[in-house]
Design a protein around this motif. Structure first.
Motif, PDB file in Angstrom:
ATOM      1  N   GLU A 119       0.938  -1.185  -0.042  1.00 13.61           N
ATOM      2  CA  GLU A 119       0.121   0.053   0.066  1.00 13.61           C
ATOM      3  C   GLU A 119       0.857   1.434   0.022  1.00 13.61           C
ATOM      4  OE1 GLU A 119       0.540  -1.146   4.207  1.00 13.61           O
ATOM      5  OE2 GLU A 119       0.146  -2.258   2.288  1.00 13.61           O
ATOM      6  N   HIS A 120       2.214   1.108   0.408  1.00 16.60           N
ATOM      7  CA  HIS A 120       3.078   2.332   0.286  1.00 16.60           C
ATOM      8  C   HIS A 120       3.730   2.670  -1.005  1.00 16.60           C
ATOM      9  CE1 HIS A 120       2.402   2.475   4.617  1.00 16.60           C
ATOM     10  NE2 HIS A 120       2.993   1.561   5.074  1.00 16.60           N
ATOM     11  N   LEU A 121       3.881   3.734  -1.336  1.00 14.78           N
ATOM     12  CA  LEU A 121       4.628   4.142  -2.523  1.00 14.78           C
ATOM     13  C   LEU A 121       5.972   4.213  -2.403  1.00 14.78           C
ATOM     14  CD1 LEU A 121       2.358   6.969  -4.264  1.00 14.78           C
ATOM     15  CD2 LEU A 121       3.284   4.755  -5.269  1.00 14.78           C
ATOM     16  N   VAL A 122       6.392   4.509  -1.161  1.00 14.68           N
ATOM     17  CA  VAL A 122       8.052   4.457  -0.811  1.00 14.68           C
ATOM     18  C   VAL A 122       8.175   4.057   0.529  1.00 14.68           C
ATOM     19  CG1 VAL A 122      10.161   5.952  -0.581  1.00 14.68           C
ATOM     20  CG2 VAL A 122       8.288   6.694  -2.327  1.00 14.68           C
ATOM     21  N   VAL A 123       9.172   2.981   0.721  1.00 16.64           N
ATOM     22  CA  VAL A 123       9.357   2.556   2.175  1.00 16.64           C
ATOM     23  C   VAL A 123      10.903   2.665   2.402  1.00 16.64           C
ATOM     24  CG1 VAL A 123       9.763   0.473   3.630  1.00 16.64           C
ATOM     25  CG2 VAL A 123       7.436   0.962   1.987  1.00 16.64           C
ATOM     26  N   ILE A 157     -16.433  -4.212  -3.994  1.00 21.60           N
ATOM     27  CA  ILE A 157     -15.686  -3.090  -3.749  1.00 21.60           C
ATOM     28  C   ILE A 157     -15.392  -2.712  -5.390  1.00 21.60           C
ATOM     29  CG2 ILE A 157     -13.572  -1.974  -3.240  1.00 21.60           C
ATOM     30  CD1 ILE A 157     -13.743  -3.366  -0.553  1.00 21.60           C
ATOM     31  N   GLU A 158     -14.791  -3.774  -6.199  1.00 21.20           N
ATOM     32  CA  GLU A 158     -14.514  -3.434  -7.534  1.00 21.20           C
ATOM     33  C   GLU A 158     -15.566  -3.165  -8.216  1.00 21.20           C
ATOM     34  OE1 GLU A 158     -11.315  -3.423  -9.011  1.00 21.20           O
ATOM     35  OE2 GLU A 158     -10.780  -3.432  -6.801  1.00 21.20           O
ATOM     36  N   ALA A 159     -16.758  -3.625  -7.921  1.00 19.07           N
ATOM     37  CA  ALA A 159     -17.978  -3.239  -8.727  1.00 19.07           C
ATOM     38  C   ALA A 159     -18.447  -1.806  -8.313  1.00 19.07           C
ATOM     39  CB  ALA A 159     -19.301  -4.311  -8.150  1.00 19.07           C
ATOM     40  N   ALA A 160     -18.200  -1.594  -7.154  1.00 16.18           N
ATOM     41  CA  ALA A 160     -18.545  -0.066  -6.758  1.00 16.18           C
ATOM     42  C   ALA A 160     -17.660   0.909  -7.400  1.00 16.18           C
ATOM     43  CB  ALA A 160     -18.418   0.154  -5.176  1.00 16.18           C
ATOM     44  N   THR A 189      -9.933  -0.205   2.333  1.00 16.56           N
ATOM     45  CA  THR A 189      -9.632  -0.885   1.237  1.00 16.56           C
ATOM     46  C   THR A 189      -8.737  -0.002   0.142  1.00 16.56           C
ATOM     47  OG1 THR A 189     -11.253  -2.674   1.357  1.00 16.56           O
ATOM     48  CG2 THR A 189      -9.940  -2.629  -0.507  1.00 16.56           C
ATOM     49  N   ALA A 190      -9.491   1.047  -0.075  1.00 16.18           N
ATOM     50  CA  ALA A 190      -9.163   1.770  -1.333  1.00 16.18           C
ATOM     51  C   ALA A 190      -8.374   3.090  -0.838  1.00 16.18           C
ATOM     52  CB  ALA A 190     -10.213   2.414  -2.101  1.00 16.18           C
ATOM     53  N   GLY A 191      -8.141   3.205   0.485  1.00 18.74           N
ATOM     54  CA  GLY A 191      -7.602   4.444   1.064  1.00 18.74           C
ATOM     55  C   GLY A 191      -7.954   5.752   0.757  1.00 18.74           C
TER      56      GLY A 191
END
Length: 340
Positions: free
Chosen positions: A158-162, A278-281, A314-316
Protein backbone atom coordinates in the motif's frame (compact mmCIF):
# COMPACT_ATOMS: atom_id res chain seq x y z
CA UNK A 1 28.52 15.49 -5.39
CA UNK A 2 26.46 12.31 -5.03
CA UNK A 3 27.08 9.69 -7.73
CA UNK A 4 23.98 7.79 -8.82
CA UNK A 5 23.81 4.62 -10.91
CA UNK A 6 20.45 3.80 -12.54
CA UNK A 7 20.38 0.12 -13.48
CA UNK A 8 18.46 -0.71 -16.68
CA UNK A 9 17.48 -4.30 -17.50
CA UNK A 10 16.05 -5.87 -20.65
CA UNK A 11 12.28 -5.21 -20.87
CA UNK A 12 12.63 -2.35 -18.39
CA UNK A 13 10.25 0.57 -18.04
CA UNK A 14 12.39 2.81 -20.25
CA UNK A 15 10.64 6.05 -19.35
CA UNK A 16 11.32 5.25 -15.71
CA UNK A 17 15.06 4.99 -16.35
CA UNK A 18 15.17 8.19 -18.40
CA UNK A 19 12.73 9.89 -16.02
CA UNK A 20 15.05 9.37 -13.05
CA UNK A 21 17.91 10.77 -15.12
CA UNK A 22 15.83 13.79 -16.08
CA UNK A 23 14.65 14.42 -12.54
CA UNK A 24 18.16 14.58 -11.08
CA UNK A 25 19.26 16.81 -13.96
CA UNK A 26 16.46 19.20 -13.01
CA UNK A 27 17.57 18.89 -9.37
CA UNK A 28 21.04 20.06 -10.40
CA UNK A 29 19.48 23.08 -12.07
CA UNK A 30 17.21 23.85 -9.11
CA UNK A 31 20.05 23.39 -6.64
CA UNK A 32 22.36 25.94 -8.23
CA UNK A 33 23.44 28.93 -6.21
CA UNK A 34 21.90 32.31 -7.23
CA UNK A 35 25.17 33.15 -8.97
CA UNK A 36 24.90 29.90 -10.94
CA UNK A 37 28.43 28.74 -10.13
CA UNK A 38 27.87 25.84 -7.69
CA UNK A 39 28.97 22.27 -8.39
CA UNK A 40 26.13 19.95 -9.46
CA UNK A 41 24.50 18.09 -6.59
CA UNK A 42 24.22 14.80 -8.48
CA UNK A 43 26.26 12.87 -11.02
CA UNK A 44 23.61 10.58 -12.51
CA UNK A 45 24.54 7.73 -14.88
CA UNK A 46 22.75 4.81 -16.54
CA UNK A 47 24.39 1.40 -16.29
CA UNK A 48 23.55 -2.10 -17.52
CA UNK A 49 24.73 -5.54 -16.52
CA UNK A 50 27.20 -5.95 -19.41
CA UNK A 51 27.65 -2.26 -20.34
CA UNK A 52 25.64 -2.83 -23.51
CA UNK A 53 22.37 -1.12 -24.52
CA UNK A 54 19.13 -2.86 -23.55
CA UNK A 55 15.71 -2.72 -25.16
CA UNK A 56 12.84 -1.64 -22.93
CA UNK A 57 9.41 -3.21 -22.83
CA UNK A 58 8.12 -0.59 -25.29
CA UNK A 59 10.94 -1.27 -27.74
CA UNK A 60 12.85 1.90 -26.83
CA UNK A 61 16.60 1.40 -26.51
CA UNK A 62 18.28 2.43 -23.26
CA UNK A 63 21.99 3.15 -23.68
CA UNK A 64 24.38 3.12 -20.70
CA UNK A 65 26.24 6.33 -20.01
CA UNK A 66 28.97 4.77 -17.85
CA UNK A 67 30.70 1.43 -17.29
CA UNK A 68 29.16 -0.25 -14.28
CA UNK A 69 32.24 -1.63 -12.55
CA UNK A 70 34.17 1.64 -12.82
CA UNK A 71 31.33 3.76 -11.42
CA UNK A 72 31.61 3.98 -7.63
CA UNK A 73 28.02 4.94 -6.93
CA UNK A 74 26.77 6.37 -3.65
CA UNK A 75 23.20 5.59 -4.65
CA UNK A 76 22.04 2.75 -6.92
CA UNK A 77 18.51 2.83 -8.34
CA UNK A 78 17.37 -0.58 -9.61
CA UNK A 79 14.79 -0.16 -12.37
CA UNK A 80 11.81 -2.39 -13.03
CA UNK A 81 11.19 -5.20 -15.45
CA UNK A 82 7.64 -4.78 -16.65
CA UNK A 83 6.89 -8.47 -17.17
CA UNK A 84 7.34 -9.26 -13.48
CA UNK A 85 4.16 -7.30 -12.80
CA UNK A 86 1.91 -9.33 -15.07
CA UNK A 87 2.49 -12.96 -14.11
CA UNK A 88 4.88 -15.63 -12.95
CA UNK A 89 5.04 -17.72 -16.13
CA UNK A 90 8.06 -15.70 -17.30
CA UNK A 91 9.44 -14.65 -13.93
CA UNK A 92 12.55 -16.84 -14.04
CA UNK A 93 13.37 -15.53 -17.53
CA UNK A 94 12.72 -11.97 -16.33
CA UNK A 95 15.00 -12.23 -13.29
CA UNK A 96 17.84 -14.13 -14.99
CA UNK A 97 19.61 -11.03 -16.43
CA UNK A 98 19.87 -9.49 -12.96
CA UNK A 99 21.68 -12.39 -11.28
CA UNK A 100 25.20 -11.26 -12.30
CA UNK A 101 24.46 -8.03 -10.37
CA UNK A 102 23.82 -9.66 -7.00
CA UNK A 103 27.42 -9.61 -5.85
CA UNK A 104 27.90 -6.05 -7.11
CA UNK A 105 24.83 -4.87 -5.22
CA UNK A 106 25.88 -6.63 -2.01
CA UNK A 107 29.37 -5.14 -2.23
CA UNK A 108 27.91 -1.67 -2.77
CA UNK A 109 25.72 -2.06 0.30
CA UNK A 110 28.68 -3.22 2.39
CA UNK A 111 30.73 -0.15 1.44
CA UNK A 112 27.86 2.14 2.47
CA UNK A 113 25.97 2.84 -0.75
CA UNK A 114 22.21 3.33 -0.60
CA UNK A 115 20.14 0.96 -2.74
CA UNK A 116 16.71 1.89 -4.09
CA UNK A 117 14.29 -0.08 -6.24
CA UNK A 118 11.45 1.10 -8.46
CA UNK A 119 8.35 -1.02 -9.08
CA UNK A 120 9.41 -4.66 -9.63
CA UNK A 121 13.05 -3.76 -9.07
CA UNK A 122 12.25 -4.97 -5.55
CA UNK A 123 12.34 -8.54 -6.93
CA UNK A 124 15.99 -8.01 -7.85
CA UNK A 125 16.84 -6.82 -4.33
CA UNK A 126 14.90 -9.75 -2.86
CA UNK A 127 16.68 -12.28 -5.10
CA UNK A 128 20.02 -10.85 -3.96
CA UNK A 129 19.02 -11.28 -0.30
CA UNK A 130 19.04 -7.53 0.30
CA UNK A 131 15.49 -7.26 1.62
CA UNK A 132 15.90 -9.72 4.49
CA UNK A 133 14.81 -8.04 7.73
CA UNK A 134 13.64 -5.01 5.72
CA UNK A 135 10.23 -3.67 4.71
CA UNK A 136 9.52 -3.78 0.97
CA UNK A 137 6.98 -2.42 -1.46
CA UNK A 138 6.44 -3.17 -5.13
CA UNK A 139 3.88 -2.65 -7.87
CA UNK A 140 0.52 -3.52 -6.37
CA UNK A 141 -0.25 -5.99 -9.15
CA UNK A 142 2.98 -7.89 -8.50
CA UNK A 143 2.36 -8.08 -4.75
CA UNK A 144 0.70 -11.57 -4.72
CA UNK A 145 3.58 -12.98 -6.79
CA UNK A 146 6.13 -11.30 -4.50
CA UNK A 147 4.49 -12.87 -1.44
CA UNK A 148 4.42 -16.33 -2.99
CA UNK A 149 8.07 -16.16 -4.00
CA UNK A 150 9.36 -14.50 -0.81
CA UNK A 151 6.98 -15.55 1.98
CA UNK A 152 9.61 -14.69 4.61
CA UNK A 153 9.79 -11.02 3.60
CA UNK A 154 7.61 -8.21 4.89
CA UNK A 155 5.75 -6.52 2.05
CA UNK A 156 3.60 -3.40 2.46
CA UNK A 157 2.39 -2.76 -1.07
CA UNK A 158 0.00 0.00 0.00
CA UNK A 159 3.00 2.32 0.45
CA UNK A 160 4.56 4.15 -2.48
CA UNK A 161 7.96 4.65 -0.81
CA UNK A 162 9.45 2.61 2.05
CA UNK A 163 12.76 3.78 3.54
CA UNK A 164 14.74 1.28 5.62
CA UNK A 165 17.72 3.60 5.87
CA UNK A 166 20.16 2.03 3.45
CA UNK A 167 17.57 0.17 1.37
CA UNK A 168 14.59 2.01 -0.16
CA UNK A 169 11.73 0.60 -2.23
CA UNK A 170 9.19 2.45 -4.38
CA UNK A 171 5.87 1.08 -5.63
CA UNK A 172 4.31 1.09 -9.11
CA UNK A 173 5.97 2.15 -12.35
CA UNK A 174 5.53 5.93 -12.15
CA UNK A 175 6.43 5.87 -8.46
CA UNK A 176 9.94 6.66 -9.71
CA UNK A 177 8.73 10.29 -9.53
CA UNK A 178 7.78 9.92 -5.86
CA UNK A 179 11.09 8.18 -5.21
CA UNK A 180 13.04 10.99 -6.87
CA UNK A 181 11.25 13.66 -4.84
CA UNK A 182 12.02 11.69 -1.69
CA UNK A 183 15.69 11.16 -2.60
CA UNK A 184 16.22 14.82 -3.45
CA UNK A 185 14.65 15.75 -0.11
CA UNK A 186 16.97 13.33 1.65
CA UNK A 187 20.24 14.01 -0.18
CA UNK A 188 19.79 17.69 -1.08
CA UNK A 189 17.01 19.50 0.77
CA UNK A 190 13.22 19.82 0.94
CA UNK A 191 13.59 23.23 -0.71
CA UNK A 192 15.33 21.73 -3.76
CA UNK A 193 12.74 18.94 -3.94
CA UNK A 194 9.93 21.49 -3.88
CA UNK A 195 11.65 23.54 -6.57
CA UNK A 196 11.88 20.40 -8.74
CA UNK A 197 8.18 19.67 -8.21
CA UNK A 198 7.30 23.19 -9.31
CA UNK A 199 9.64 23.07 -12.29
CA UNK A 200 8.21 19.72 -13.44
CA UNK A 201 4.61 20.66 -12.54
CA UNK A 202 4.17 17.84 -10.03
CA UNK A 203 1.81 17.55 -7.11
CA UNK A 204 3.19 16.96 -3.65
CA UNK A 205 4.74 13.58 -3.03
CA UNK A 206 2.16 10.80 -2.79
CA UNK A 207 2.41 8.31 0.05
CA UNK A 208 0.09 5.45 -0.93
CA UNK A 209 -0.73 3.43 -4.03
CA UNK A 210 -3.87 1.98 -2.40
CA UNK A 211 -6.33 4.04 -4.52
CA UNK A 212 -4.75 2.64 -7.71
CA UNK A 213 -5.04 -1.01 -6.71
CA UNK A 214 -7.49 -3.29 -8.45
CA UNK A 215 -8.54 -6.78 -7.36
CA UNK A 216 -7.44 -9.66 -9.58
CA UNK A 217 -8.85 -12.99 -8.50
CA UNK A 218 -6.36 -15.82 -8.11
CA UNK A 219 -7.48 -18.69 -10.35
CA UNK A 220 -4.11 -20.24 -11.18
CA UNK A 221 -4.78 -23.19 -8.91
CA UNK A 222 -5.90 -26.77 -9.38
CA UNK A 223 -9.02 -26.81 -7.20
CA UNK A 224 -11.94 -27.09 -9.63
CA UNK A 225 -14.59 -26.82 -6.94
CA UNK A 226 -13.16 -23.53 -5.73
CA UNK A 227 -12.88 -22.16 -9.28
CA UNK A 228 -16.55 -23.01 -9.75
CA UNK A 229 -17.40 -21.10 -6.57
CA UNK A 230 -15.30 -18.12 -7.71
CA UNK A 231 -17.13 -17.96 -11.03
CA UNK A 232 -20.48 -18.18 -9.28
CA UNK A 233 -19.54 -15.40 -6.85
CA UNK A 234 -18.49 -13.16 -9.72
CA UNK A 235 -22.00 -13.52 -11.18
CA UNK A 236 -23.99 -13.32 -7.92
CA UNK A 237 -21.96 -10.99 -5.63
CA UNK A 238 -24.79 -8.42 -5.51
CA UNK A 239 -27.30 -10.91 -4.10
CA UNK A 240 -28.06 -11.57 -0.45
CA UNK A 241 -26.11 -14.75 0.20
CA UNK A 242 -24.25 -16.64 2.87
CA UNK A 243 -20.99 -18.54 2.78
CA UNK A 244 -23.02 -21.73 3.20
CA UNK A 245 -24.75 -20.88 -0.08
CA UNK A 246 -21.42 -20.61 -1.88
CA UNK A 247 -20.12 -23.81 -0.25
CA UNK A 248 -23.18 -25.60 -1.60
CA UNK A 249 -22.36 -24.38 -5.13
CA UNK A 250 -18.89 -25.87 -4.72
CA UNK A 251 -20.40 -29.11 -3.39
CA UNK A 252 -18.45 -28.87 -0.13
CA UNK A 253 -19.24 -28.58 3.54
CA UNK A 254 -18.79 -25.06 4.98
CA UNK A 255 -15.65 -25.81 6.99
CA UNK A 256 -13.94 -27.69 4.18
CA UNK A 257 -14.97 -24.98 1.71
CA UNK A 258 -13.50 -22.16 3.81
CA UNK A 259 -10.21 -24.02 4.25
CA UNK A 260 -9.86 -24.96 0.58
CA UNK A 261 -10.89 -21.49 -0.60
CA UNK A 262 -8.19 -19.87 1.51
CA UNK A 263 -5.58 -22.41 0.39
CA UNK A 264 -6.43 -21.89 -3.30
CA UNK A 265 -6.95 -18.13 -3.49
CA UNK A 266 -5.14 -16.68 -0.50
CA UNK A 267 -8.43 -15.02 0.51
CA UNK A 268 -11.26 -15.97 2.82
CA UNK A 269 -14.62 -16.39 1.03
CA UNK A 270 -15.94 -13.29 2.81
CA UNK A 271 -12.85 -11.25 1.90
CA UNK A 272 -13.18 -12.39 -1.71
CA UNK A 273 -16.84 -11.35 -1.80
CA UNK A 274 -16.00 -7.96 -0.30
CA UNK A 275 -13.31 -7.40 -2.93
CA UNK A 276 -15.78 -8.19 -5.72
CA UNK A 277 -18.31 -5.74 -4.31
CA UNK A 278 -15.70 -3.00 -3.88
CA UNK A 279 -14.46 -3.45 -7.46
CA UNK A 280 -18.04 -3.23 -8.73
CA UNK A 281 -18.54 -0.03 -6.73
CA UNK A 282 -15.30 1.42 -8.12
CA UNK A 283 -16.47 0.72 -11.67
CA UNK A 284 -19.76 2.53 -11.05
CA UNK A 285 -17.97 5.47 -9.42
CA UNK A 286 -15.71 5.71 -12.46
CA UNK A 287 -18.32 5.24 -15.15
CA UNK A 288 -21.52 6.84 -13.81
CA UNK A 289 -22.87 9.70 -11.72
CA UNK A 290 -25.16 7.39 -9.76
CA UNK A 291 -25.68 8.38 -6.14
CA UNK A 292 -23.28 6.63 -3.82
CA UNK A 293 -26.11 5.23 -1.69
CA UNK A 294 -27.62 3.54 -4.77
CA UNK A 295 -24.22 2.17 -5.73
CA UNK A 296 -23.85 0.64 -2.28
CA UNK A 297 -27.24 -1.06 -2.54
CA UNK A 298 -26.57 -2.23 -6.10
CA UNK A 299 -23.43 -4.16 -5.08
CA UNK A 300 -25.21 -6.06 -2.32
CA UNK A 301 -24.83 -3.97 0.84
CA UNK A 302 -27.76 -2.70 2.91
CA UNK A 303 -25.62 -1.09 5.62
CA UNK A 304 -24.22 1.98 3.87
CA UNK A 305 -22.04 3.05 6.81
CA UNK A 306 -20.42 -0.37 6.99
CA UNK A 307 -19.65 -0.39 3.26
CA UNK A 308 -18.24 3.14 3.36
CA UNK A 309 -15.85 2.11 6.14
CA UNK A 310 -14.85 -1.00 4.20
CA UNK A 311 -14.33 1.01 1.01
CA UNK A 312 -12.13 3.60 2.71
CA UNK A 313 -10.07 0.94 4.46
CA UNK A 314 -9.53 -0.93 1.18
CA UNK A 315 -9.16 1.95 -1.30
CA UNK A 316 -7.46 4.42 1.03
CA UNK A 317 -10.04 7.14 0.31
CA UNK A 318 -13.77 7.78 0.54
CA UNK A 319 -16.15 6.93 -2.29
CA UNK A 320 -16.51 10.63 -3.09
CA UNK A 321 -12.74 11.13 -3.19
CA UNK A 322 -12.36 8.07 -5.43
CA UNK A 323 -14.95 9.42 -7.86
CA UNK A 324 -13.32 12.86 -7.95
CA UNK A 325 -9.96 11.29 -8.79
CA UNK A 326 -10.94 8.57 -11.24
CA UNK A 327 -14.33 9.34 -12.80
CA UNK A 328 -14.28 9.69 -16.57
CA UNK A 329 -17.93 10.83 -16.81
CA UNK A 330 -18.49 14.55 -16.40
CA UNK A 331 -21.67 15.84 -14.75
CA UNK A 332 -22.69 17.38 -18.10
CA UNK A 333 -22.35 14.02 -19.89
CA UNK A 334 -24.29 12.24 -17.18
CA UNK A 335 -27.11 14.83 -17.41
CA UNK A 336 -27.28 14.43 -21.19
CA UNK A 337 -27.50 10.65 -20.89
CA UNK A 338 -30.25 10.96 -18.29
CA UNK A 339 -32.30 13.28 -20.54
CA UNK A 340 -31.77 11.06 -23.59
Amino acid sequence: MLTIAIVAFPNCHASGVHGVMDFFTVANYCGRSPAGRSEPLFNCQVVTVDDQPVRGYSGAVVTPTAKRESLHADLIVVGSSVEAAVGEHRLEQTLAPSRPLHGWLRSALERGAVLASVCTGSFVLAEAGLLDHQVATTHWRAAPLFRRRYPHLRLEEEHLVVDNGQVICAGGATAFVDLCVYLVERFASPAVALACSKMLVLDGRRTEQTPYMAFYSQKAHQDGAIRKAQGWLEQHYAEALTIDDVAAVAGLGPRTFKRRFKDATGETPLGYLQHLRIEAAKHLLESSREQTARIIWSVGYEDASSFRRLFKRTAGCTMEQYRKRFSYVSPVEAHSVAIG
